[in-house]
Design an enzyme around this catalytic site. Structure first.
Site, PDB file in Angstrom:
ATOM      1  N   GLY A   8       0.819  -1.400   0.083  1.00 20.16           N
ATOM      2  CA  GLY A   8       0.133  -0.002   0.071  1.00 20.16           C
ATOM      3  C   GLY A   8       0.898   1.258  -0.182  1.00 20.16           C
ATOM      4  O   GLY A   8       1.645   1.222   0.909  1.00 20.16           O
ATOM      5  N   SER A   9       0.666   2.107  -0.846  1.00 21.38           N
ATOM      6  CA  SER A   9       1.413   3.165  -0.980  1.00 21.38           C
ATOM      7  C   SER A   9       1.028   4.371  -2.225  1.00 21.38           C
ATOM      8  O   SER A   9       0.071   4.360  -2.583  1.00 21.38           O
ATOM      9  CB  SER A   9       2.875   2.739  -1.320  1.00 21.38           C
TER      10      SER A   9
END
Length: 242
Positions: free
Chosen positions: A201-202
């Site tokens: 996640g990013s």
């Protein structure tokens, strides 16, 4: 086979297959699978949930084949995900200056990657890697604007054969705990080539030179290495927040 049965010249049979798992993630898949296997003897009620976790980890690190447009004057998306911001901003200190992207504000396109997106990032342009700058930081929600300045991040600058430099930034998020680079300064890269990965996640920001207009809109989904995110000599398809 008669002439009517033969496929047209230049065509071939293409079969769908499961995407490969990137080598960076294989050890995590093996660890998750081993834990699921051990649960059979320890507490079998957890086996099926752990099998689903193993499949989820494998899906996170999937590395599908991408076909990058062969076209001059375009920048392709560096990440899969959702376009959440398109705005003119001042450059981060690490990307500012005569040896990087200059001093003038630039249009920043931010792409948010959820845990369901492919997390292998790709270079938006063919050229030479000039800078790879890693900065440790916080792990707040990558969808927040201030994550660009406070989260763990990694800046990259690639220079094309005409001397034009494109900067982009990998930003860690709430769950991400490591940004991995596959390239180093001096490496030659081809548009759409894999250049790094962010675990779990990013977000990725790309800074557009003045001569390039954004060709994506807020809420659009991009595919790394395939979606044309900007074109040279073309105006933005939508208004840019100032």
């Amino acid at each position: 086979m008669t002439s009517l049965d033969k496929p047209p010249i230049g065509t071939s049979t293409v079969k769908w297959r499961f995407p490969d798992i990137h080598p960076e993630g294989r050890k995590y898949v093996l660890i998750a699978a081993a834990i699921a296997l051990v649960s059979l003897w320890v507490w079998d009620v957890l086996t099926w949930p752990l099998i689903f976790v193993t499949l989820g980890v494998a899906a996170f690190f999937r590395d599908p084949v991408r076909v990058t447009p062969v076209e001059d004057g375009v920048l392709v998306a560096p990440a899969d995900g959702l376009v959440t911001m398109i705005q003119r901003v001042s450059l981060p200190p690490e990307l500012a200056g005569p040896h990087a992207l200059g001093t003038e504000p630039m249009v920043r396109v931010s792409i948010f990657m959820s845990v369901f997106d492919v997390h292998v990032n790709r270079t938006p342009i063919t050229g030479t890697i000039r800078h790879v700058i890693y900065i440790s930081g916080k792990f707040m929600n990558a969808d927040l604007d201030k994550a660009s300045d406070e989260n763990e991040r990694q800046h990259m600058v690639v220079e094309d054969r005409d001397g034009l430099r494109i900067g982009f930034t990998q930003i860690a998020g709430l769950v991400a705990r490591r940004i991995v680079a596959f390239v180093k300064p001096g490496d030659m890269v081809v548009g759409g080539q894999r250049i790094g990965l962010i675990r779990f996640g990013s977000r990725v920001d790309i800074f557009l030179p003045e001569e390039y207009g954004a060709q994506v809109i807020l809420g659009q989904r991009t595919i790394a290495g395939e979606t044309i995110i900007a074109r040279r000599g073309i105006q933005n398809v939508a208004g840019v927040a100032q």
